[in-house]
Design an enzyme around this catalytic site. Structure first.
Site: not given
Length: 412
Positions: A260, A275, A347, A350, A389
Protein backbone atom coordinates in the site's frame (compact mmCIF):
# COMPACT_ATOMS: atom_id res chain seq x y z
CA UNK A 1 -21.99 -1.71 -7.85
CA UNK A 2 -25.67 -1.16 -7.09
CA UNK A 3 -28.58 -2.74 -8.94
CA UNK A 4 -29.39 -0.55 -11.95
CA UNK A 5 -33.11 -1.07 -11.34
CA UNK A 6 -32.68 0.34 -7.82
CA UNK A 7 -31.03 3.45 -9.27
CA UNK A 8 -33.96 3.87 -11.65
CA UNK A 9 -36.88 3.00 -9.38
CA UNK A 10 -35.82 4.28 -5.96
CA UNK A 11 -33.22 7.02 -6.43
CA UNK A 12 -34.18 8.73 -3.17
CA UNK A 13 -33.27 5.60 -1.18
CA UNK A 14 -29.89 5.60 -2.94
CA UNK A 15 -29.41 9.31 -2.25
CA UNK A 16 -30.32 8.87 1.42
CA UNK A 17 -28.08 5.83 1.88
CA UNK A 18 -25.10 7.57 0.28
CA UNK A 19 -25.75 10.65 2.41
CA UNK A 20 -25.47 8.52 5.56
CA UNK A 21 -21.92 7.84 4.46
CA UNK A 22 -21.31 11.51 3.76
CA UNK A 23 -21.11 10.82 0.01
CA UNK A 24 -22.96 12.60 -2.77
CA UNK A 25 -24.17 9.94 -5.21
CA UNK A 26 -23.92 10.86 -8.94
CA UNK A 27 -27.66 10.34 -9.43
CA UNK A 28 -28.33 13.33 -11.68
CA UNK A 29 -25.53 12.29 -14.00
CA UNK A 30 -26.78 8.71 -14.03
CA UNK A 31 -30.39 9.68 -14.70
CA UNK A 32 -29.49 12.01 -17.58
CA UNK A 33 -27.27 9.39 -19.21
CA UNK A 34 -29.76 6.61 -18.56
CA UNK A 35 -32.59 8.64 -20.13
CA UNK A 36 -30.47 9.19 -23.25
CA UNK A 37 -29.59 5.50 -23.37
CA UNK A 38 -33.20 4.37 -23.04
CA UNK A 39 -34.42 6.85 -25.67
CA UNK A 40 -31.77 5.62 -28.08
CA UNK A 41 -32.60 2.02 -27.25
CA UNK A 42 -36.23 2.71 -28.17
CA UNK A 43 -35.12 4.23 -31.48
CA UNK A 44 -32.99 1.17 -32.17
CA UNK A 45 -35.80 -1.24 -31.40
CA UNK A 46 -38.13 0.71 -33.69
CA UNK A 47 -35.53 0.82 -36.47
CA UNK A 48 -34.81 -2.91 -36.17
CA UNK A 49 -38.51 -3.70 -36.41
CA UNK A 50 -38.82 -1.39 -39.43
CA UNK A 51 -35.84 -3.04 -41.13
CA UNK A 52 -37.26 -6.52 -40.51
CA UNK A 53 -40.54 -5.50 -42.12
CA UNK A 54 -38.76 -3.92 -45.09
CA UNK A 55 -36.56 -6.99 -45.55
CA UNK A 56 -39.57 -9.30 -45.52
CA UNK A 57 -41.35 -7.18 -48.14
CA UNK A 58 -38.49 -7.41 -50.65
CA UNK A 59 -39.07 -11.08 -51.41
CA UNK A 60 -42.82 -10.62 -51.68
CA UNK A 61 -42.42 -7.68 -54.08
CA UNK A 62 -39.98 -9.58 -56.26
CA UNK A 63 -42.31 -12.59 -56.31
CA UNK A 64 -45.17 -10.32 -57.39
CA UNK A 65 -43.08 -8.90 -60.21
CA UNK A 66 -42.91 -5.45 -58.66
CA UNK A 67 -39.18 -4.98 -59.25
CA UNK A 68 -39.15 -1.19 -58.92
CA UNK A 69 -40.85 -1.27 -55.53
CA UNK A 70 -38.47 -4.05 -54.47
CA UNK A 71 -35.49 -1.82 -55.31
CA UNK A 72 -37.05 1.00 -53.30
CA UNK A 73 -37.45 -1.40 -50.35
CA UNK A 74 -33.80 -2.44 -50.66
CA UNK A 75 -32.71 1.19 -50.62
CA UNK A 76 -34.85 1.85 -47.55
CA UNK A 77 -33.37 -1.22 -45.83
CA UNK A 78 -29.83 -0.01 -46.53
CA UNK A 79 -30.69 3.42 -45.13
CA UNK A 80 -32.18 1.91 -41.99
CA UNK A 81 -29.17 -0.40 -41.59
CA UNK A 82 -26.80 2.59 -41.73
CA UNK A 83 -28.91 4.37 -39.10
CA UNK A 84 -28.85 1.28 -36.87
CA UNK A 85 -25.06 1.07 -37.11
CA UNK A 86 -24.67 4.73 -36.17
CA UNK A 87 -27.12 4.46 -33.29
CA UNK A 88 -25.53 1.18 -32.18
CA UNK A 89 -22.18 2.95 -31.85
CA UNK A 90 -23.86 5.71 -29.83
CA UNK A 91 -25.59 3.14 -27.63
CA UNK A 92 -22.31 1.39 -26.84
CA UNK A 93 -20.75 4.73 -25.90
CA UNK A 94 -23.68 5.54 -23.62
CA UNK A 95 -23.59 2.06 -22.07
CA UNK A 96 -19.88 2.48 -21.32
CA UNK A 97 -20.61 5.89 -19.80
CA UNK A 98 -23.39 4.40 -17.66
CA UNK A 99 -21.08 1.66 -16.42
CA UNK A 100 -18.42 4.23 -15.53
CA UNK A 101 -20.95 6.28 -13.54
CA UNK A 102 -22.28 3.18 -11.77
CA UNK A 103 -18.78 2.33 -10.53
CA UNK A 104 -18.76 5.64 -8.64
CA UNK A 105 -21.82 4.87 -6.52
CA UNK A 106 -21.05 3.81 -2.94
CA UNK A 107 -22.64 0.79 -1.37
CA UNK A 108 -25.56 1.57 0.92
CA UNK A 109 -25.31 1.00 4.69
CA UNK A 110 -27.47 -1.67 6.30
CA UNK A 111 -30.32 -0.46 8.48
CA UNK A 112 -28.57 -1.82 11.59
CA UNK A 113 -25.52 0.41 11.03
CA UNK A 114 -25.47 3.39 13.40
CA UNK A 115 -25.51 6.91 12.00
CA UNK A 116 -22.42 9.03 12.49
CA UNK A 117 -19.65 10.84 10.67
CA UNK A 118 -16.37 9.86 12.34
CA UNK A 119 -14.80 7.14 14.45
CA UNK A 120 -16.09 8.98 17.52
CA UNK A 121 -19.56 7.75 16.53
CA UNK A 122 -18.56 4.08 16.33
CA UNK A 123 -20.08 1.71 18.90
CA UNK A 124 -18.08 -0.69 21.08
CA UNK A 125 -20.02 -3.97 20.95
CA UNK A 126 -17.95 -6.07 23.35
CA UNK A 127 -14.53 -6.49 24.93
CA UNK A 128 -12.53 -9.56 25.86
CA UNK A 129 -9.64 -10.21 28.21
CA UNK A 130 -7.78 -8.18 30.79
CA UNK A 131 -6.19 -4.95 29.68
CA UNK A 132 -2.51 -4.70 30.58
CA UNK A 133 -1.77 -1.30 32.10
CA UNK A 134 1.37 0.45 33.25
CA UNK A 135 4.34 2.10 31.62
CA UNK A 136 5.79 -0.18 28.95
CA UNK A 137 8.17 0.37 26.04
CA UNK A 138 6.83 0.42 22.50
CA UNK A 139 7.34 -2.60 20.26
CA UNK A 140 9.93 -0.82 18.12
CA UNK A 141 12.04 -0.12 21.23
CA UNK A 142 11.74 -3.75 22.34
CA UNK A 143 12.52 -5.12 18.87
CA UNK A 144 15.55 -2.87 18.46
CA UNK A 145 16.80 -3.84 21.94
CA UNK A 146 16.45 -7.56 21.17
CA UNK A 147 17.71 -7.29 17.57
CA UNK A 148 14.36 -8.56 16.24
CA UNK A 149 13.77 -5.77 13.73
CA UNK A 150 16.15 -3.60 11.74
CA UNK A 151 14.52 -0.41 10.53
CA UNK A 152 17.70 1.40 9.48
CA UNK A 153 18.85 -1.33 7.10
CA UNK A 154 15.32 -1.70 5.76
CA UNK A 155 15.39 2.02 4.90
CA UNK A 156 18.76 1.50 3.22
CA UNK A 157 17.26 -1.24 1.06
CA UNK A 158 13.85 0.23 0.25
CA UNK A 159 13.36 3.65 1.83
CA UNK A 160 11.10 4.56 4.72
CA UNK A 161 8.08 2.47 5.61
CA UNK A 162 9.74 -0.97 5.54
CA UNK A 163 11.16 -3.40 8.12
CA UNK A 164 13.64 -6.27 8.17
CA UNK A 165 12.73 -8.89 10.77
CA UNK A 166 15.71 -10.79 12.16
CA UNK A 167 16.50 -13.79 14.33
CA UNK A 168 13.77 -14.74 16.77
CA UNK A 169 11.79 -11.72 15.61
CA UNK A 170 11.63 -13.17 12.08
CA UNK A 171 10.68 -16.57 13.51
CA UNK A 172 7.85 -15.02 15.55
CA UNK A 173 6.60 -13.22 12.45
CA UNK A 174 6.56 -16.50 10.49
CA UNK A 175 5.01 -18.41 13.38
CA UNK A 176 2.10 -15.98 13.70
CA UNK A 177 1.22 -16.63 10.06
CA UNK A 178 1.47 -20.41 10.53
CA UNK A 179 -0.65 -20.28 13.67
CA UNK A 180 -3.42 -18.19 12.11
CA UNK A 181 -3.59 -20.27 8.92
CA UNK A 182 -3.75 -23.55 10.82
CA UNK A 183 -6.38 -22.16 13.18
CA UNK A 184 -8.67 -21.03 10.36
CA UNK A 185 -8.19 -24.03 8.07
CA UNK A 186 -7.79 -26.98 10.45
CA UNK A 187 -10.08 -25.80 13.26
CA UNK A 188 -12.48 -23.27 11.70
CA UNK A 189 -13.23 -24.93 8.36
CA UNK A 190 -11.78 -22.50 5.80
CA UNK A 191 -10.12 -23.76 2.62
CA UNK A 192 -6.61 -22.39 2.19
CA UNK A 193 -5.61 -20.68 -1.05
CA UNK A 194 -2.40 -18.96 -2.07
CA UNK A 195 -3.16 -16.45 -4.84
CA UNK A 196 -0.86 -14.27 -6.96
CA UNK A 197 0.34 -10.98 -5.52
CA UNK A 198 0.08 -9.29 -8.94
CA UNK A 199 -3.33 -8.74 -10.51
CA UNK A 200 -4.92 -7.18 -13.58
CA UNK A 201 -6.91 -3.92 -13.37
CA UNK A 202 -10.25 -5.72 -13.81
CA UNK A 203 -9.49 -7.74 -10.68
CA UNK A 204 -9.22 -4.53 -8.66
CA UNK A 205 -12.38 -3.17 -10.27
CA UNK A 206 -14.21 -6.28 -9.09
CA UNK A 207 -13.53 -5.55 -5.42
CA UNK A 208 -14.01 -1.78 -5.71
CA UNK A 209 -10.34 -0.75 -5.37
CA UNK A 210 -10.40 0.71 -8.87
CA UNK A 211 -11.04 3.26 -10.15
CA UNK A 212 -11.37 5.31 -6.95
CA UNK A 213 -8.34 4.15 -4.96
CA UNK A 214 -5.68 3.93 -7.67
CA UNK A 215 -3.43 6.40 -5.84
CA UNK A 216 -3.12 3.91 -2.96
CA UNK A 217 -1.86 1.11 -5.23
CA UNK A 218 1.53 0.12 -6.61
CA UNK A 219 1.35 -0.30 -10.39
CA UNK A 220 4.14 -2.24 -12.04
CA UNK A 221 4.90 -3.24 -15.64
CA UNK A 222 2.54 -5.05 -18.03
CA UNK A 223 -0.55 -3.34 -16.60
CA UNK A 224 -0.31 -5.29 -13.34
CA UNK A 225 -0.79 -4.07 -9.77
CA UNK A 226 0.59 -5.35 -6.47
CA UNK A 227 -2.30 -6.40 -4.27
CA UNK A 228 -3.25 -4.21 -1.27
CA UNK A 229 -4.91 -7.24 0.38
CA UNK A 230 -5.70 -10.89 -0.43
CA UNK A 231 -9.36 -9.82 -0.60
CA UNK A 232 -8.66 -8.67 -4.16
CA UNK A 233 -7.50 -11.92 -5.81
CA UNK A 234 -9.50 -14.27 -3.58
CA UNK A 235 -12.85 -12.51 -4.15
CA UNK A 236 -12.15 -12.57 -7.89
CA UNK A 237 -11.45 -16.30 -8.00
CA UNK A 238 -15.07 -16.80 -9.11
CA UNK A 239 -15.35 -13.74 -11.34
CA UNK A 240 -17.74 -14.40 -14.27
CA UNK A 241 -18.69 -17.77 -12.75
CA UNK A 242 -21.86 -19.34 -11.38
CA UNK A 243 -21.52 -21.27 -8.13
CA UNK A 244 -23.65 -24.35 -7.65
CA UNK A 245 -25.84 -24.94 -4.56
CA UNK A 246 -23.33 -27.34 -2.98
CA UNK A 247 -20.66 -24.61 -3.10
CA UNK A 248 -22.63 -22.26 -0.86
CA UNK A 249 -21.26 -20.97 1.38
CA UNK A 250 -17.62 -20.99 0.27
CA UNK A 251 -15.11 -19.95 2.93
CA UNK A 252 -11.51 -19.26 1.94
CA UNK A 253 -8.40 -18.27 3.91
CA UNK A 254 -5.29 -16.83 2.30
CA UNK A 255 -1.92 -15.57 3.47
CA UNK A 256 -0.30 -12.97 1.21
CA UNK A 257 2.02 -10.01 1.34
CA UNK A 258 0.15 -6.72 0.94
CA UNK A 259 1.40 -3.49 -0.63
CA UNK A 260 0.00 0.00 0.00
CA UNK A 261 1.32 3.38 -1.04
CA UNK A 262 -0.81 5.30 1.44
CA UNK A 263 1.31 3.99 4.30
CA UNK A 264 3.82 6.30 5.91
CA UNK A 265 1.72 9.43 6.30
CA UNK A 266 2.96 11.84 8.94
CA UNK A 267 2.24 10.80 12.52
CA UNK A 268 3.23 8.40 15.27
CA UNK A 269 2.36 5.31 13.19
CA UNK A 270 5.50 5.88 11.12
CA UNK A 271 7.68 4.38 13.86
CA UNK A 272 7.90 0.61 14.10
CA UNK A 273 5.69 -1.81 12.15
CA UNK A 274 2.26 -0.22 12.57
CA UNK A 275 2.11 1.36 9.12
CA UNK A 276 4.38 -0.01 6.42
CA UNK A 277 4.28 -0.20 2.63
CA UNK A 278 4.68 -3.99 2.69
CA UNK A 279 3.09 -6.21 5.31
CA UNK A 280 1.59 -9.66 5.70
CA UNK A 281 -1.94 -10.67 6.46
CA UNK A 282 -4.19 -13.71 6.70
CA UNK A 283 -7.45 -12.86 4.95
CA UNK A 284 -10.82 -14.59 5.33
CA UNK A 285 -13.29 -14.39 2.42
CA UNK A 286 -16.83 -15.76 2.20
CA UNK A 287 -19.31 -16.26 -0.65
CA UNK A 288 -22.81 -16.74 0.76
CA UNK A 289 -26.50 -16.80 -0.04
CA UNK A 290 -28.08 -13.37 0.52
CA UNK A 291 -30.37 -14.58 3.31
CA UNK A 292 -27.39 -16.02 5.22
CA UNK A 293 -24.86 -13.23 4.83
CA UNK A 294 -25.49 -11.35 8.06
CA UNK A 295 -25.29 -14.51 10.16
CA UNK A 296 -22.07 -15.30 8.27
CA UNK A 297 -20.78 -11.82 9.14
CA UNK A 298 -21.19 -12.51 12.86
CA UNK A 299 -19.39 -15.83 12.37
CA UNK A 300 -16.60 -14.09 10.48
CA UNK A 301 -16.02 -11.73 13.40
CA UNK A 302 -15.88 -14.69 15.80
CA UNK A 303 -13.35 -16.44 13.55
CA UNK A 304 -11.07 -13.40 13.73
CA UNK A 305 -11.62 -12.95 17.47
CA UNK A 306 -10.53 -16.48 18.32
CA UNK A 307 -6.98 -15.64 17.21
CA UNK A 308 -6.70 -12.97 19.91
CA UNK A 309 -8.40 -15.15 22.49
CA UNK A 310 -5.95 -17.99 21.91
CA UNK A 311 -3.06 -15.54 22.22
CA UNK A 312 -4.50 -14.05 25.41
CA UNK A 313 -4.64 -10.49 24.07
CA UNK A 314 -7.21 -7.96 25.25
CA UNK A 315 -9.36 -6.56 22.43
CA UNK A 316 -12.65 -4.90 21.62
CA UNK A 317 -15.14 -5.29 18.77
CA UNK A 318 -16.42 -2.02 17.30
CA UNK A 319 -19.46 -1.53 15.04
CA UNK A 320 -18.49 1.12 12.49
CA UNK A 321 -20.91 3.99 11.87
CA UNK A 322 -22.13 4.82 8.37
CA UNK A 323 -19.88 7.84 7.87
CA UNK A 324 -16.70 6.02 8.94
CA UNK A 325 -17.31 2.85 6.92
CA UNK A 326 -16.03 3.85 3.51
CA UNK A 327 -17.49 3.25 0.06
CA UNK A 328 -17.78 -0.51 -0.27
CA UNK A 329 -19.35 -1.95 2.86
CA UNK A 330 -22.93 -2.47 4.01
CA UNK A 331 -21.96 -3.34 7.58
CA UNK A 332 -18.52 -3.44 9.18
CA UNK A 333 -17.01 -4.49 12.49
CA UNK A 334 -13.45 -3.57 13.43
CA UNK A 335 -11.49 -5.66 15.89
CA UNK A 336 -9.00 -3.60 17.87
CA UNK A 337 -6.28 -5.16 20.01
CA UNK A 338 -4.83 -3.39 23.03
CA UNK A 339 -1.14 -2.46 22.68
CA UNK A 340 0.10 -1.43 26.16
CA UNK A 341 3.37 0.08 24.90
CA UNK A 342 1.44 2.29 22.48
CA UNK A 343 -1.18 2.98 25.14
CA UNK A 344 -4.03 2.52 22.64
CA UNK A 345 -6.08 0.08 20.62
CA UNK A 346 -4.83 -0.99 17.19
CA UNK A 347 -7.11 -2.17 14.41
CA UNK A 348 -6.12 -5.69 13.36
CA UNK A 349 -9.22 -6.67 11.38
CA UNK A 350 -12.15 -5.13 9.54
CA UNK A 351 -14.93 -7.65 8.94
CA UNK A 352 -17.38 -6.47 6.30
CA UNK A 353 -20.51 -7.62 4.49
CA UNK A 354 -20.59 -6.13 0.99
CA UNK A 355 -23.88 -7.86 0.06
CA UNK A 356 -23.98 -8.01 -3.79
CA UNK A 357 -21.89 -4.85 -4.35
CA UNK A 358 -18.69 -6.67 -5.31
CA UNK A 359 -20.53 -9.58 -6.91
CA UNK A 360 -22.18 -7.28 -9.45
CA UNK A 361 -18.85 -5.69 -10.32
CA UNK A 362 -17.17 -9.10 -10.70
CA UNK A 363 -20.27 -10.94 -12.01
CA UNK A 364 -20.22 -13.68 -9.36
CA UNK A 365 -23.50 -15.58 -9.17
CA UNK A 366 -24.94 -18.78 -7.71
CA UNK A 367 -27.89 -21.10 -8.19
CA UNK A 368 -30.16 -21.55 -5.18
CA UNK A 369 -31.10 -25.00 -6.52
CA UNK A 370 -29.82 -27.21 -9.37
CA UNK A 371 -30.87 -25.71 -12.69
CA UNK A 372 -32.24 -22.59 -10.98
CA UNK A 373 -31.94 -19.03 -12.21
CA UNK A 374 -28.56 -17.50 -11.25
CA UNK A 375 -28.51 -14.63 -8.76
CA UNK A 376 -25.70 -12.60 -7.25
CA UNK A 377 -23.87 -13.94 -4.21
CA UNK A 378 -23.07 -11.87 -1.16
CA UNK A 379 -19.36 -11.45 -0.46
CA UNK A 380 -17.74 -10.87 2.93
CA UNK A 381 -14.17 -10.54 4.08
CA UNK A 382 -12.10 -9.79 7.13
CA UNK A 383 -8.50 -10.03 8.24
CA UNK A 384 -7.72 -13.01 10.35
CA UNK A 385 -5.46 -11.12 11.22
CA UNK A 386 -3.06 -8.41 9.97
CA UNK A 387 0.38 -9.47 11.18
CA UNK A 388 2.26 -6.21 12.01
CA UNK A 389 -0.16 -4.75 14.55
CA UNK A 390 -0.80 -8.18 16.06
CA UNK A 391 2.97 -8.57 16.31
CA UNK A 392 3.31 -5.19 18.02
CA UNK A 393 0.55 -5.86 20.55
CA UNK A 394 1.93 -9.30 21.36
CA UNK A 395 5.50 -8.04 21.86
CA UNK A 396 4.34 -5.18 24.08
CA UNK A 397 1.96 -7.36 26.11
CA UNK A 398 4.40 -10.20 26.81
CA UNK A 399 7.52 -8.10 27.45
CA UNK A 400 8.79 -8.83 30.97
CA UNK A 401 11.63 -6.32 31.03
CA UNK A 402 14.23 -8.72 29.64
CA UNK A 403 12.52 -10.82 26.98
CA UNK A 404 9.21 -11.53 25.26
CA UNK A 405 7.51 -14.58 26.71
CA UNK A 406 5.24 -15.63 23.84
CA UNK A 407 2.08 -17.72 24.41
CA UNK A 408 2.34 -21.52 24.32
CA UNK A 409 0.37 -21.70 21.04
CA UNK A 410 3.34 -20.14 19.24
CA UNK A 411 6.50 -22.10 18.58
CA UNK A 412 8.78 -19.09 18.58
Amino acid sequence: MLDRQLLRKDPEAVRAGAARKGIEAPLDEFQDTDASWRALRLELDTANAEMNEASKSIGALIGAGRAEEAEQAKARTAEIKARIKDWGDQERDLEARLSEIELRFPNLPHESVPDGATEADNVVVRQWGERVEGDRPSHHEICEKLGWADFERAAKLSGSGFVVYRGRGARLHRELIRFMLDLQTIERGYDEVYPPALVLPETLVGTGNLPKFEDDLYKVRDDLYLIPTAEVPVTNLFRDEILEPWQMPTRLAAFTPCFRREAGAAGRDTRGVLRTHQFEKVELVKFTRPEESYAELEGLVEDAEVVLQRLGLHYRVVLICAGDMGDKGCKQYDIEVWAPGEGRYLEVSSCTNFEAFQARRANIRFRAEPGGKPEFVHTLNGSGLAVPRLYAALVETYWDGAEVRVPADLDA
